[in-house]
Design an enzyme around this catalytic site. Structure first.
Site, PDB file in Angstrom:
ATOM      1  CB  CYS A  88      -0.979  -0.060   1.167  1.00 47.48           C
ATOM      2  SG  CYS A  88      -2.348   1.101   1.021  1.00 47.48           S
ATOM      3  CG  HIS A 203      -3.442  -3.748   3.346  1.00 50.11           C
ATOM      4  ND1 HIS A 203      -2.435  -3.080   3.999  1.00 50.11           N
ATOM      5  CD2 HIS A 203      -4.162  -2.810   2.696  1.00 50.11           C
ATOM      6  CE1 HIS A 203      -2.545  -1.782   3.768  1.00 50.11           C
ATOM      7  NE2 HIS A 203      -3.580  -1.584   2.967  1.00 50.11           N
ATOM      8  CD  GLU A 205      -0.659  -5.539   5.877  1.00 46.81           C
ATOM      9  OE1 GLU A 205      -0.613  -6.133   4.787  1.00 46.81           O
ATOM     10  OE2 GLU A 205      -0.914  -4.322   5.982  1.00 46.81           O
TER      11      GLU A 205
END
Lengths: 230, 93
Positions: A88, A203, A205
């Protein structure tokens, strides 16, 4: 050997703890935070530039973070073949630093987009994707206002010829509205020519802990880790 | 000392969705002749040298490496002699 991850913390980073938590508590890897004013990468094997709004997104996203003291070390590390992953805002920083080609423009809709998207893995021969065998489409969340990837025709041709497009937005059920930001060729993530620096808008994560309802992100981090085992 | 005034513009080949959205506002205002609205940035600062060519070099580097992203933006600037005291006394008022 298990890889050690280093998560860079810029003023305004806000996915640094998400990355730390997923890597350490969910996946069990060694992780350290790296402060933007330091220059020591603390022997990390993989550097993560996390999401957020480094330096308030002033001027352009990622433009000021690129000149942080830690970035000089990260750029040296990358140029020597070290693994770097920008997620990002981290992707935006990699583009501003010239480690990846192109730019990220404001989303076509002009809206900040926050939702789950599906990605196709276009290149499964990178350390970030080699371990993704079980799935054709990955479910990751996106949360950004400036994720509309753009590059000129020459650059796009090079990306295609060198197999540098790693992730594309894709449709789960044939629905047309799958590209969240208008990015050219539905690009969601690219890698450099040497295949050691990856940048992506979605994302991974935030797609590791089962409690969040999706775990495809762990495929990416486990892929990195397994290439250190071999 | 020089005062630099920098204009950063999005390249003509790059879409400007922000400009388009603002132009919608012009339509709603009833302004019929507004076309091709494009939004850029204006930046001003002082350059603390009396040597104009070194001031130009420094401003160019600032623009090229930080203020503008040459992949999507063009920039132009002007330099005019300035006195820092004048700007301070303005602030004092």
């Amino acid at each position: 050997m298990k890889p050690k991850f280093g998560v860079v913390v810029f003023p305004g980073s806000n996915c640094d703890h998400d990355a730390y938590y997923s890597l350490k508590k969910v996946l069990g890897f060694d992780v350290v935070f790296l402060w933007h004013k330091d220059t020591n990468l603390e022997n990390s094997d993989v550097i993560i530039l996390p999401g957020g709004f480094s330096y308030g997104d002033y001027l352009r996203t990622g433009a000021i973070a690129r000149f942080s003291p830690i970035m000089k070390s990260v750029i040296d590390f990358a140029e020597k073949g070290g693994y770097v992953m920008g997620i990002c805002n981290g992707f935006q920083i990699l583009l501003e630093a010239g480690l990846l080609p192109g730019v990220l423009l404001k989303n076509k809709s002009l809206q900040f987009v926050c939702k789950d998207v599906y990605l196709s893995v276009e290149n499964k021969d990178t350390i970030f994707t080699r371990g993704i065998r079980s799935k054709d489409k990955l479910k990751f969340p996106v949360a950004h206002g400036e994720g509309n990837y753009f590059a000129d025709e020459d650059t796009l041709k090079k990306l295609v010829d060198n197999n540098q497009i790693v992730f594309k937005y894709t449709s789960l059920n044939g629905n047309d509205d799958f590209n969240p930001n208008g990015s050219i060729m539905d690009i969601a993530g690219i890698i450099n020519k040497e295949k050691n620096v990856l940048g992506l808008m979605p994302h991974p994560e935030r797609s590791c802990d089962p409690i969040l309802g999706k775990t495809d992100g762990s495929l990416v981090f486990n892929s990195i880790a397994s290439s250190f085992l071999n | 000392m020089y005062k630099a005034k920098v204009l950063v513009k999005r390249r003509p080949s790059i879409l400007d969705p922000q400009g388009k959205a603002v132009e919608k506002g012009a339509e709603h205002l009833g302004l019929k002749n507004i076309k091709e609205t494009r939004i850029g940035k204006y930046i001003e600062f002082l350059v603390d040298t009396d040597d104009k060519s070194s001031a130009e070099n420094e401003v160019n580097e600032y623009c090229h490496k930080l203020l503008a992203n040459p992949i999507m933006e063009d920039y132009e600037f002007t330099l005019e002699p300035a006195s820092p005291l004048a700007s301070q006394s303005k602030k004092a008022k």
